[in-house]
Structures are given as C-alpha cells and as structure tokens.
Design a protein around this motif. Structure first.
Motif, PDB file in Angstrom:
ATOM      1  N   VAL A   1      12.399 -47.490 -17.238  1.00 11.11           N
ATOM      2  CA  VAL A   1      11.531 -46.911 -18.270  1.00 11.11           C
ATOM      3  C   VAL A   1      12.409 -46.429 -19.423  1.00 11.11           C
ATOM      4  CG1 VAL A   1       9.743 -45.234 -18.828  1.00 11.11           C
ATOM      5  CG2 VAL A   1       9.909 -46.121 -16.500  1.00 11.11           C
ATOM      6  N   HIS A   2      12.175 -46.974 -20.604  1.00 13.31           N
ATOM      7  CA  HIS A   2      12.858 -46.598 -21.848  1.00 13.31           C
ATOM      8  C   HIS A   2      11.806 -45.935 -22.738  1.00 13.31           C
ATOM      9  CE1 HIS A   2      15.379 -47.070 -25.468  1.00 13.31           C
ATOM     10  NE2 HIS A   2      14.401 -47.742 -26.051  1.00 13.31           N
ATOM     11  N   ILE A   3      11.923 -44.612 -22.911  1.00 17.34           N
ATOM     12  CA  ILE A   3      10.980 -43.847 -23.736  1.00 17.34           C
ATOM     13  C   ILE A   3      11.680 -43.565 -25.050  1.00 17.34           C
ATOM     14  CG2 ILE A   3       9.582 -41.735 -23.879  1.00 17.34           C
ATOM     15  CD1 ILE A   3       9.803 -41.593 -20.773  1.00 17.34           C
ATOM     16  N   ASN A   4      11.135 -44.093 -26.159  1.00 16.31           N
ATOM     17  CA  ASN A   4      11.896 -44.186 -27.407  1.00 16.31           C
ATOM     18  C   ASN A   4      11.040 -43.767 -28.617  1.00 16.31           C
ATOM     19  OD1 ASN A   4      13.244 -46.990 -29.306  1.00 16.31           O
ATOM     20  ND2 ASN A   4      13.879 -44.860 -29.314  1.00 16.31           N
ATOM     21  N   PRO A   5      10.948 -42.438 -28.894  1.00 21.05           N
ATOM     22  CA  PRO A   5      10.283 -41.998 -30.129  1.00 21.05           C
ATOM     23  C   PRO A   5      11.051 -42.496 -31.360  1.00 21.05           C
ATOM     24  CG  PRO A   5      10.464 -40.191 -28.555  1.00 21.05           C
ATOM     25  CD  PRO A   5      11.317 -41.302 -28.033  1.00 21.05           C
TER      26      PRO A   5
ATOM     27  N   GLY B   1      23.227 -38.764 -16.246  1.00 20.40           N
ATOM     28  CA  GLY B   1      23.331 -37.974 -15.024  1.00 20.40           C
ATOM     29  C   GLY B   1      22.599 -38.633 -13.875  1.00 20.40           C
ATOM     30  N   SER B   2      22.995 -38.278 -12.658  1.00 16.93           N
ATOM     31  CA  SER B   2      22.402 -38.855 -11.454  1.00 16.93           C
ATOM     32  C   SER B   2      21.096 -38.157 -11.090  1.00 16.93           C
ATOM     33  CB  SER B   2      23.374 -38.734 -10.278  1.00 16.93           C
ATOM     34  OG  SER B   2      24.523 -39.518 -10.504  1.00 16.93           O
ATOM     35  N   ILE B   3      20.166 -38.929 -10.543  1.00 20.65           N
ATOM     36  CA  ILE B   3      18.931 -38.393  -9.962  1.00 20.65           C
ATOM     37  C   ILE B   3      19.134 -38.399  -8.456  1.00 20.65           C
ATOM     38  CG2 ILE B   3      16.447 -38.710  -9.696  1.00 20.65           C
ATOM     39  CD1 ILE B   3      16.528 -40.318 -12.348  1.00 20.65           C
TER      40      ILE B   3
ATOM     41  N   GLY C   1      21.474 -47.125 -12.071  1.00 22.97           N
ATOM     42  CA  GLY C   1      22.912 -46.990 -12.180  1.00 22.97           C
ATOM     43  C   GLY C   1      23.330 -46.513 -13.554  1.00 22.97           C
ATOM     44  N   SER C   2      24.631 -46.191 -13.681  1.00 20.69           N
ATOM     45  CA  SER C   2      25.135 -45.581 -14.914  1.00 20.69           C
ATOM     46  C   SER C   2      25.959 -46.528 -15.779  1.00 20.69           C
ATOM     47  CB  SER C   2      26.007 -44.365 -14.563  1.00 20.69           C
ATOM     48  OG  SER C   2      27.067 -44.744 -13.703  1.00 20.69           O
ATOM     49  N   ARG C   3      26.132 -47.760 -15.355  1.00 15.41           N
ATOM     50  CA  ARG C   3      26.926 -48.690 -16.160  1.00 15.41           C
ATOM     51  C   ARG C   3      26.188 -49.033 -17.456  1.00 15.41           C
ATOM     52  NH1 ARG C   3      24.094 -51.356 -12.438  1.00 15.41           N
ATOM     53  NH2 ARG C   3      23.206 -53.399 -12.958  1.00 15.41           N
ATOM     54  N   THR C   4      26.937 -49.487 -18.439  1.00 14.13           N
ATOM     55  CA  THR C   4      26.351 -49.691 -19.774  1.00 14.13           C
ATOM     56  C   THR C   4      25.307 -50.802 -19.797  1.00 14.13           C
ATOM     57  OG1 THR C   4      28.222 -51.147 -20.329  1.00 14.13           O
ATOM     58  CG2 THR C   4      28.391 -48.829 -20.975  1.00 14.13           C
TER      59      THR C   4
ATOM     60  N   ILE D   1      19.401 -40.887 -15.052  1.00 14.44           N
ATOM     61  CA  ILE D   1      18.695 -40.583 -16.297  1.00 14.44           C
ATOM     62  C   ILE D   1      19.718 -40.511 -17.420  1.00 14.44           C
ATOM     63  CG2 ILE D   1      18.771 -38.081 -15.828  1.00 14.44           C
ATOM     64  CD1 ILE D   1      16.081 -37.889 -17.362  1.00 14.44           C
ATOM     65  N   SER D   2      19.373 -41.070 -18.574  1.00 15.06           N
ATOM     66  CA  SER D   2      20.252 -40.970 -19.740  1.00 15.06           C
ATOM     67  C   SER D   2      19.423 -40.603 -20.962  1.00 15.06           C
ATOM     68  CB  SER D   2      21.015 -42.274 -19.985  1.00 15.06           C
ATOM     69  OG  SER D   2      20.152 -43.308 -20.401  1.00 15.06           O
TER      70      SER D   2
END
Length: 275
Positions: free
Chosen positions: A60-64, A19-21, A51-54, A128-129
C-alpha cells in the motif's frame, strides 16, 4: 486499559524513515501515523512494504499530492518493480501546514477514508516507510485482541464509570455480544444481530432471561470499524456507538458494585478495550 502486547511506537523519526512492523501485518491490526504536513509541500507518502530494501514490493502506497487545488491522494501498489493502476481520492484530508492523524486498519474493506483491496498478500508486509515534506510525531501499532474476550471490572461498576470497546465487525458477521455480568447473572446483554438488523438488550437473572428490548437503530455494519462506549449512570446504561447515543437501558440489576465481569464474544475483531 487492556491491550495485548503492543510494539513500542516510533517517536519523532527523521524523514525519510523506514522501520519494522513487529510480527508483520495481521487481520485487525491498526497503524496510526500522527504528524504535520509541511508548508509548501508538493507530496509525501506512507508505504506498507515487504522488506526494507530499496526495490521492495509495496503493498500500500498512500501518496497525498498537492500539484493541483484541492489536493488529492493516490493509492497504489508496487509489484516486481512495476506500479499498478492508481486509485485516486479527491479532496485530500491533509491540508498543507496542518496536523493530521492517519489510521490504517487491516481488514477486508479497508478504512474510514477510503477502501483499498489487497493486491499483495498482507502477511508479506513487515516494514513501514515515510518520505516527503512531512513531519511525523509518532507511528503507533495496535494488535487485534483475542475473541472471546474476558476481563475483570476492578471494584465493580458505579455511576460515571465507562467502558469503551474498539474493533471491527467481521465481513460476514451474524452477531456479537457484550455482557456485563455479576456472580448470579448478566446485568446487561448487548447483542447486535446482523441477520435480524437489530440490537437486542436484555438481563439474565440465574437461568431466566427478561423481556428483550429491540427498539432503536443498528449502528454497526459488516466489515466496518466501530467504537462502542457503555456509560453506567444512576438510572440506566447509556450506550454510544461511533460517537452517537444509540440506546438507553434502564437498570434491572441495581447492585452496580457486583457487576465485575466484562465478556465480549461473536463475529468481531478487537483493537482495544478500556475499562
């Protein structure tokens, strides 16, 4: 509750979600992600990305992750298709099967759980994804509010009424102030001073300041978020900072109903003000 205009939250998005911020990131902006970690989880992630492209850069990648016990959280950035060095936080606060609320506040020093210094300019982030074995109930946004801040206290103060202020102290802050004012002066002047490591409390009648009160601790820290609650009681203002009672200030101006103005100024960014 006084907020500036906020983006509508995303409710119960289907995972994976992107989604867009609106307006992108800015100093003092907060994003709150509420949800539940699914039982049997191996990992999930929250990305703030450009951006939303793959193949978008990820600031920031928050990864539990749950491939060991206890779980841990990996923080990283993706630039030009390459991951940077991982930063790891042990003792994950996201147990499998549990509800959680994760708040990311954009400032120089990061957030309560851990600090992560910017590797990608934050003004490039607009998306944000969320992915992995997780359910999300809401993703909500709060923009910083302009300082100095001025608000009318409708109907004036009375015993039992509270004012709650949330924000972040600037990294090189010298001082800030919260004033509860009436037409002929200031009933409560609350003034943390970082260059003196003291919180000054005082009252002003006309042009005359009274005697300063300086006892008690300094609950605020440069670069850190805070929650300040001022409770009007019959005999005093009770002042609570970050959930801990810090100061009692006996009333010097007893006409509560005439205290109709809240003013906030100084070296802070504001997230919310509730009157």
């Amino acid at each position: 509750m006084a907020y500036n205009q906020q983006q509508t939250p995303f409710y119960n998005p289907i995972i994976p979600f992107t989604g867009s911020i609106h307006g992108g990131l800015q100093e003092g902006k907060s994003i709150n992600i509420s949800g539940r970690v699914l039982p049997g989880v191996d990992r999930f992630h929250v990305n703030l990305q450009c951006g939303s492209r793959t193949n978008a850069d990820i600031a920031v990648h928050i990864n539990p992750r749950y491939d060991s016990h206890p779980g841990y959280v990996v923080i990283n950035s993706l630039q030009n298709g390459n991951w940077g060095p991982e930063e790891r936080k042990q003792n994950s606060p996201f147990p499998a099967g549990s509800n959680f609320s994760l708040t990311v506040t954009l400032n120089v020093n990061g957030c309560h759980f851990m600090e992560y210094r910017h590797r990608i300019p934050f003004h490039q982030v607009d998306t944000i994804s969320v992915g992995g074995k997780v359910e999300i109930s809401s993703i909500a946004f709060q923009n910083p509010m302009a300082v100095p801040y001025h608000s009318v206290i409708s109907g004036g103060l009375k015993p039992g009424r509270t004012i709650t202020i949330q924000g972040t102290v600037n990294p090189r802050a010298t001082r800030f102030s919260v004033n509860l004012s009436h037409p002929s002066g200031i009933a409560l002047h609350y003034n943390p001073r970082f260059n003196e490591n003291v919180v000054v409390r005082n009252t002003k009648q006309g042009d005359q300041w009274g005697a300063e009160e300086r006892a008690g601790g300094m609950p605020f820290h440069q670069g850190k978020p805070f929650t300040l609650t001022i409770c009007c009681e019959k005999q005093c203002f009770r002042i609570v900072a970050n959930g801990i009672q810090q100061h009692i200030y006996k009333h010097r101006f007893p006409h509560f109903q005439h205290i109709t103005t809240l003013e906030i100024a100084g070296d802070i960014s504001l997230t919310s003000v509730m009157v």
